[in-house]
Structures are given as C-alpha cells and as structure tokens.
Design a protein around this motif. Structure first.
Motif, PDB file in Angstrom:
ATOM      1  N   MET A 249     -13.625   0.706 -16.396  1.00 47.81           N
ATOM      2  CA  MET A 249     -12.696   0.330 -15.733  1.00 47.81           C
ATOM      3  C   MET A 249     -13.069   0.362 -14.037  1.00 47.81           C
ATOM      4  SD  MET A 249      -9.236   3.050 -13.850  1.00 47.81           S
ATOM      5  CE  MET A 249      -9.291   3.525 -16.044  1.00 47.81           C
ATOM      6  N   CYS A 250     -12.832  -0.915 -13.231  1.00 45.51           N
ATOM      7  CA  CYS A 250     -13.084  -1.184 -12.268  1.00 45.51           C
ATOM      8  C   CYS A 250     -12.685  -0.701 -10.901  1.00 45.51           C
ATOM      9  CB  CYS A 250     -13.383  -2.928 -12.001  1.00 45.51           C
ATOM     10  SG  CYS A 250     -14.724  -2.774 -12.549  1.00 45.51           S
ATOM     11  N   LEU A 251     -12.962   0.556  -9.871  1.00 45.93           N
ATOM     12  CA  LEU A 251     -11.773   1.006  -8.988  1.00 45.93           C
ATOM     13  C   LEU A 251     -12.704   0.251  -7.617  1.00 45.93           C
ATOM     14  CD1 LEU A 251     -10.864   4.310 -10.321  1.00 45.93           C
ATOM     15  CD2 LEU A 251      -9.611   1.867 -10.160  1.00 45.93           C
ATOM     16  N   SER A 252     -11.965   0.166  -7.135  1.00 47.11           N
ATOM     17  CA  SER A 252     -12.243  -0.420  -5.202  1.00 47.11           C
ATOM     18  C   SER A 252     -12.424   0.795  -4.633  1.00 47.11           C
ATOM     19  CB  SER A 252     -12.172  -1.566  -4.881  1.00 47.11           C
ATOM     20  OG  SER A 252     -12.928  -2.676  -5.694  1.00 47.11           O
ATOM     21  N   ASN A 253     -13.023   0.411  -3.858  1.00 46.38           N
ATOM     22  CA  ASN A 253     -12.520   1.379  -2.041  1.00 46.38           C
ATOM     23  C   ASN A 253     -11.948   0.096  -0.910  1.00 46.38           C
ATOM     24  OD1 ASN A 253     -13.446   3.765  -2.895  1.00 46.38           O
ATOM     25  ND2 ASN A 253     -15.378   3.529  -2.511  1.00 46.38           N
ATOM     26  N   VAL A 254     -11.198   0.309   0.352  1.00 44.98           N
ATOM     27  CA  VAL A 254     -11.239  -0.690   0.714  1.00 44.98           C
ATOM     28  C   VAL A 254     -11.567  -0.270   2.008  1.00 44.98           C
ATOM     29  CG1 VAL A 254      -9.250  -1.351   1.855  1.00 44.98           C
ATOM     30  CG2 VAL A 254      -7.969  -0.945  -0.603  1.00 44.98           C
ATOM     31  N   TYR A 255     -12.011  -1.436   3.386  1.00 44.74           N
ATOM     32  CA  TYR A 255     -12.246  -1.160   5.086  1.00 44.74           C
ATOM     33  C   TYR A 255     -11.566  -2.202   5.023  1.00 44.74           C
ATOM     34  CZ  TYR A 255     -16.040   1.377   1.789  1.00 44.74           C
ATOM     35  OH  TYR A 255     -17.224   2.099   1.690  1.00 44.74           O
ATOM     36  N   LYS A 256     -11.398  -1.599   6.932  1.00 49.06           N
ATOM     37  CA  LYS A 256     -10.845  -2.346   8.003  1.00 49.06           C
ATOM     38  C   LYS A 256     -12.336  -3.336   8.869  1.00 49.06           C
ATOM     39  CE  LYS A 256      -8.863  -0.850  11.639  1.00 49.06           C
ATOM     40  NZ  LYS A 256      -8.220   0.184  11.620  1.00 49.06           N
ATOM     41  N   LYS A 257     -11.985  -4.657   8.622  1.00 47.58           N
ATOM     42  CA  LYS A 257     -12.892  -5.113   9.598  1.00 47.58           C
ATOM     43  C   LYS A 257     -12.668  -4.940  11.703  1.00 47.58           C
ATOM     44  CE  LYS A 257     -16.839  -7.571  10.601  1.00 47.58           C
ATOM     45  NZ  LYS A 257     -17.763  -7.459  10.489  1.00 47.58           N
ATOM     46  N   SER A 258     -13.486  -3.942  11.945  1.00 44.25           N
ATOM     47  CA  SER A 258     -13.037  -3.555  13.114  1.00 44.25           C
ATOM     48  C   SER A 258     -14.529  -4.053  14.206  1.00 44.25           C
ATOM     49  CB  SER A 258     -13.029  -1.939  13.334  1.00 44.25           C
ATOM     50  OG  SER A 258     -12.721  -1.214  14.765  1.00 44.25           O
TER      51      SER A 258
ATOM     52  N   VAL B 156     -14.557  -0.202   8.444  1.00 42.25           N
ATOM     53  CA  VAL B 156     -14.214   1.806   8.363  1.00 42.25           C
ATOM     54  C   VAL B 156     -13.619   1.559   7.024  1.00 42.25           C
ATOM     55  CG1 VAL B 156     -12.084   3.688  10.114  1.00 42.25           C
ATOM     56  CG2 VAL B 156     -14.067   1.081  11.012  1.00 42.25           C
ATOM     57  N   PHE B 157     -13.322   2.733   6.528  1.00 40.44           N
ATOM     58  CA  PHE B 157     -12.737   3.142   5.249  1.00 40.44           C
ATOM     59  C   PHE B 157     -11.417   3.099   5.441  1.00 40.44           C
ATOM     60  CE2 PHE B 157     -11.955   6.559   2.308  1.00 40.44           C
ATOM     61  CZ  PHE B 157     -12.257   6.290   1.580  1.00 40.44           C
ATOM     62  N   LEU B 158     -10.854   2.963   4.441  1.00 43.87           N
ATOM     63  CA  LEU B 158      -9.627   3.239   4.207  1.00 43.87           C
ATOM     64  C   LEU B 158      -9.010   3.794   3.888  1.00 43.87           C
ATOM     65  CD1 LEU B 158      -7.923   0.075   5.716  1.00 43.87           C
ATOM     66  CD2 LEU B 158      -8.319   1.998   7.303  1.00 43.87           C
ATOM     67  N   PHE B 159      -9.377   2.917   2.132  1.00 37.11           N
ATOM     68  CA  PHE B 159      -8.642   3.810   1.340  1.00 37.11           C
ATOM     69  C   PHE B 159      -9.851   4.213  -0.301  1.00 37.11           C
ATOM     70  CE2 PHE B 159      -5.038   0.886   2.638  1.00 37.11           C
ATOM     71  CZ  PHE B 159      -4.827   2.500   3.264  1.00 37.11           C
ATOM     72  N   LYS B 160      -9.540   5.027  -0.785  1.00 33.56           N
ATOM     73  CA  LYS B 160     -10.787   4.350  -2.030  1.00 33.56           C
ATOM     74  C   LYS B 160      -9.594   4.794  -3.855  1.00 33.56           C
ATOM     75  CE  LYS B 160     -10.959   9.769  -2.941  1.00 33.56           C
ATOM     76  NZ  LYS B 160     -12.031  10.632  -2.437  1.00 33.56           N
ATOM     77  N   ASN B 161     -10.830   4.229  -4.246  1.00 29.35           N
ATOM     78  CA  ASN B 161     -10.097   4.640  -5.702  1.00 29.35           C
ATOM     79  C   ASN B 161      -8.870   3.658  -6.182  1.00 29.35           C
ATOM     80  OD1 ASN B 161     -12.085   6.094  -6.828  1.00 29.35           O
ATOM     81  ND2 ASN B 161     -10.769   7.733  -6.493  1.00 29.35           N
ATOM     82  N   ILE B 162      -8.687   2.355  -5.051  1.00 29.24           N
ATOM     83  CA  ILE B 162      -8.001   1.184  -5.423  1.00 29.24           C
ATOM     84  C   ILE B 162      -8.202   0.389  -7.025  1.00 29.24           C
ATOM     85  CG2 ILE B 162      -6.760  -0.337  -4.662  1.00 29.24           C
ATOM     86  CD1 ILE B 162      -6.457   2.001  -2.794  1.00 29.24           C
TER      87      ILE B 162
ATOM     88  N   LEU C 184     -16.719  -7.357  -6.219  1.00 26.73           N
ATOM     89  CA  LEU C 184     -16.326  -6.644  -7.593  1.00 26.73           C
ATOM     90  C   LEU C 184     -17.630  -5.996  -8.186  1.00 26.73           C
ATOM     91  CD1 LEU C 184     -13.648  -9.544  -9.632  1.00 26.73           C
ATOM     92  CD2 LEU C 184     -13.323  -7.510  -8.131  1.00 26.73           C
ATOM     93  N   LEU C 185     -18.677  -6.610  -7.928  1.00 30.35           N
ATOM     94  CA  LEU C 185     -20.064  -5.999  -7.996  1.00 30.35           C
ATOM     95  C   LEU C 185     -20.408  -5.045  -6.724  1.00 30.35           C
ATOM     96  CD1 LEU C 185     -22.549  -8.851  -8.004  1.00 30.35           C
ATOM     97  CD2 LEU C 185     -21.564  -7.818  -9.594  1.00 30.35           C
ATOM     98  N   GLU C 186     -19.830  -5.001  -5.750  1.00 27.30           N
ATOM     99  CA  GLU C 186     -19.497  -3.687  -5.151  1.00 27.30           C
ATOM    100  C   GLU C 186     -18.754  -2.793  -5.358  1.00 27.30           C
ATOM    101  OE1 GLU C 186     -22.764  -2.984  -3.164  1.00 27.30           O
ATOM    102  OE2 GLU C 186     -23.486  -4.369  -4.127  1.00 27.30           O
ATOM    103  N   ASN C 187     -17.392  -3.859  -5.302  1.00 28.41           N
ATOM    104  CA  ASN C 187     -16.143  -2.277  -5.493  1.00 28.41           C
ATOM    105  C   ASN C 187     -15.554  -2.248  -4.333  1.00 28.41           C
ATOM    106  OD1 ASN C 187     -16.474  -2.795  -8.380  1.00 28.41           O
ATOM    107  ND2 ASN C 187     -17.416  -0.664  -8.725  1.00 28.41           N
ATOM    108  N   THR C 188     -15.315  -3.281  -3.654  1.00 28.18           N
ATOM    109  CA  THR C 188     -15.221  -2.893  -2.105  1.00 28.18           C
ATOM    110  C   THR C 188     -14.205  -4.364  -1.831  1.00 28.18           C
ATOM    111  OG1 THR C 188     -17.440  -4.263  -0.793  1.00 28.18           O
ATOM    112  CG2 THR C 188     -17.244  -1.983  -1.618  1.00 28.18           C
ATOM    113  N   ILE C 189     -13.387  -3.839  -1.047  1.00 33.79           N
ATOM    114  CA  ILE C 189     -11.987  -5.091  -0.781  1.00 33.79           C
ATOM    115  C   ILE C 189     -11.758  -4.989   1.235  1.00 33.79           C
ATOM    116  CG2 ILE C 189      -9.226  -5.838   0.036  1.00 33.79           C
ATOM    117  CD1 ILE C 189      -9.945  -4.050  -3.310  1.00 33.79           C
ATOM    118  N   LEU C 190     -12.222  -5.481   1.857  1.00 36.99           N
ATOM    119  CA  LEU C 190     -12.685  -6.015   3.336  1.00 36.99           C
ATOM    120  C   LEU C 190     -11.044  -6.862   3.466  1.00 36.99           C
ATOM    121  CD1 LEU C 190     -13.857  -5.262   5.346  1.00 36.99           C
ATOM    122  CD2 LEU C 190     -15.840  -7.252   5.144  1.00 36.99           C
ATOM    123  N   VAL C 191     -10.770  -5.909   4.253  1.00 35.59           N
ATOM    124  CA  VAL C 191      -9.045  -6.269   4.871  1.00 35.59           C
ATOM    125  C   VAL C 191      -9.354  -6.566   6.882  1.00 35.59           C
ATOM    126  CG1 VAL C 191      -7.468  -5.455   3.380  1.00 35.59           C
ATOM    127  CG2 VAL C 191      -8.080  -3.689   5.229  1.00 35.59           C
ATOM    128  N   ARG C 192      -8.457  -7.528   7.658  1.00 37.13           N
ATOM    129  CA  ARG C 192      -8.453  -7.574   8.890  1.00 37.13           C
ATOM    130  C   ARG C 192      -6.701  -7.393   8.682  1.00 37.13           C
ATOM    131  NH1 ARG C 192      -8.818 -12.352   9.603  1.00 37.13           N
ATOM    132  NH2 ARG C 192     -11.307 -12.238   9.697  1.00 37.13           N
TER     133      ARG C 192
END
Length: 64
Positions: free
Chosen positions: A1-10, A15-21, A52-60
């Motif tokens: 199972m692949c879960l990702s962390n969400v970061y906001k571009k600032s 900046v870390f926002l959410f984990k285990n997405i 998907l390799l680093e399990n990260t999502i970057l948002v604005r």
C-alpha cells in the motif's frame, strides 16, 4: 500500500500539511485528501507534483 505525505509550496520551502494520504479527489480548485483512517482534509489550491517513489504530494494553496 502506498501512502503519501502532503506538502505546501511556500516561497523557497515546502511546509508539511498531512500524512498517510490514501486518496486525492479534485473538484475544481478544491483538493480533498483522505487519509488511511478515512479522515478528509480540504484545501483550495492546485497540484504541483506527485512523486510516487518518494510518496510525496506537493500543492500550491490558494486564498479565496
């Protein structure tokens, strides 16, 4: 199972926002992130990158 962390571009950093997405829903400018336990977090913004390799999502995040 692949879960990702969400970061906001600032400025120059992320900046870390959410984990285990587990799921991301997009409804116009609304991003809905659902974690492993089914908890939903909503922000107004857009996706910048999904790694998907680093399990990260970057948002604005956008202000209304």
């Amino acid at each position: 199972m692949c879960l990702s962390n969400v970061y906001k571009k600032s400025d120059e950093e992320s900046v870390f926002l959410f984990k285990n997405i587990a799921k991301v829903d997009i409804n116009g400018k609304e991003l809905v992130f659902t974690d492993l336990m089914g908890v939903k977090n909503v922000i107004n913004g857009s996706l910048i990158e999904i790694d998907l390799l680093e399990n990260t999502i970057l948002v604005r995040e956008e202000t209304v």
